[in-house]
Write an enzyme that holds these catalytic residues in place. Structure first.
Site, short mmCIF file in Angstrom:
data_model
loop_
_atom_site.label_atom_id
_atom_site.label_comp_id
_atom_site.label_asym_id
_atom_site.label_seq_id
_atom_site.Cartn_x
_atom_site.Cartn_y
_atom_site.Cartn_z
N LYS A 41 0.99 -1.23 -0.08
CA LYS A 41 0.01 0.07 -0.20
C LYS A 41 0.84 1.17 -0.18
O LYS A 41 0.22 2.29 -0.51
CB LYS A 41 -0.81 0.03 1.20
N GLU A 97 8.26 2.68 -5.51
CA GLU A 97 8.37 2.22 -4.08
C GLU A 97 8.09 3.16 -3.05
O GLU A 97 8.89 4.23 -3.41
CB GLU A 97 9.25 1.32 -3.85
N ASP A 98 7.55 3.16 -1.87
CA ASP A 98 7.80 4.30 -0.99
C ASP A 98 9.08 3.99 -0.13
O ASP A 98 9.87 5.20 0.12
CB ASP A 98 6.57 4.10 0.11
N ILE A 99 9.41 2.90 0.17
CA ILE A 99 10.69 2.61 0.85
C ILE A 99 11.51 1.28 0.57
O ILE A 99 10.80 0.38 0.38
CB ILE A 99 10.51 2.65 2.49
N VAL A 100 12.70 1.27 0.45
CA VAL A 100 13.53 0.00 0.38
C VAL A 100 14.31 -0.26 1.45
O VAL A 100 15.16 0.74 1.82
CB VAL A 100 14.35 0.30 -1.21
N ASP A 101 14.04 -1.24 1.97
CA ASP A 101 14.73 -1.59 3.12
C ASP A 101 15.65 -2.65 3.18
O ASP A 101 16.92 -2.37 2.77
CB ASP A 101 13.60 -1.99 4.49
N GLY A 103 15.68 -4.76 0.69
CA GLY A 103 15.87 -4.74 -0.83
C GLY A 103 14.99 -6.19 -1.58
O GLY A 103 14.93 -6.14 -2.63
N THR A 105 11.80 -6.86 -1.54
CA THR A 105 10.68 -6.74 -2.27
C THR A 105 10.94 -6.30 -3.56
O THR A 105 10.34 -6.89 -4.72
CB THR A 105 9.81 -5.65 -1.54
N LYS A 129 16.66 2.78 3.22
CA LYS A 129 17.53 2.50 4.40
C LYS A 129 18.70 2.03 4.10
O LYS A 129 18.84 0.55 3.96
CB LYS A 129 16.79 1.82 5.22
#
Ligand code: PRP
Length: 176
Positions: A41, A97-101, A103, A105, A129
């Site tokens: 989301k 994407e909103d965020i890449v943590d 990686g 996903t 991040k």
């Protein structure tokens, strides 16, 4: 929950989103068959703002995956919850994407778009991040690098809360 402290202000976000929109528009140009694929989301606000500030033809698709099955720590296993609806074969795909943590996903999604026979696959993410990376993944259009904070707002949630904050805020364990 306490009001999250501002990490990236609304103004900083809007300025950066405008820059990314101009850069993406210039890179793809008017004749590219561009499909922006928002990852639900979290990307819904970034995708809405980014796409509305672009100056080239583009269509919008959504995809949903689930990776954080057991709370807030990524298991590394990505599960497809909802695929794109349209046919992306032969089209230029920009995953948003909103965020890449870790990686995981984004890496999974790039593979998925290639399986769908996209003509090209690039990526845009508002936040990365960097310290949390477990797999190498290219972000072609990046908004901001942050540390290992837990962040909310501008699409990002903590337990589904705070997604619609206009800024990126930090949540501390003592806040929840
Ligand atoms: C977040 C984010 C990415 C993923 C990144 O989604 O939107 O899709 O985690 O993490 P990774 O780099 O470690 O794989 P989340 O699972 O929180 O779902 P949501 O977007 O529905 O909130």
């Amino acid at each position: 929950m306490k009001t999250p402290e501002v990490l990236i202000s609304e103004e900083e976000i809007q300025t950066r989103v405008g820059e990314l929109a101009r850069q993406i528009s210039a890179d793809y140009g008017d004749d590219s068959d561009l499909v922006m694929v928002g990852v639900l989301k979290g990307s819904f606000i970034f995708l809405a703002d980014l796409s509305r500030r672009m100056e080239i033809p583009r269509t919008i698709e959504f995809i949903a995956v689930s990776s954080y099955e057991n709370g807030s720590v990524s298991s590394g296993a990505v599960r497809l919850v909802m695929d794109v609806r349209g046919n992306i074969e032969g089209k230029h795909v920009l995953i948003v994407e909103d965020i890449v943590d870790t990686g995981h996903t984004l890496k999974y999604l790039i593979g998925m778009m290639k399986t769908h026979r996209a003509k090209s696959v690039k990526t845009a993410a508002l936040i990365r991040k960097a310290e949390a990376a477990e797999v190498e993944v290219t972000i072609d259009y990046l908004g901001f690098d942050i540390g290992n904070e837990w962040v909310v707002g501008y699409g990002l949630d903590y337990a589904e809360q705070n997604r619609t904050l206009p800024y990126i805020g930090v949540i501390k364990p003592t806040d929840v």
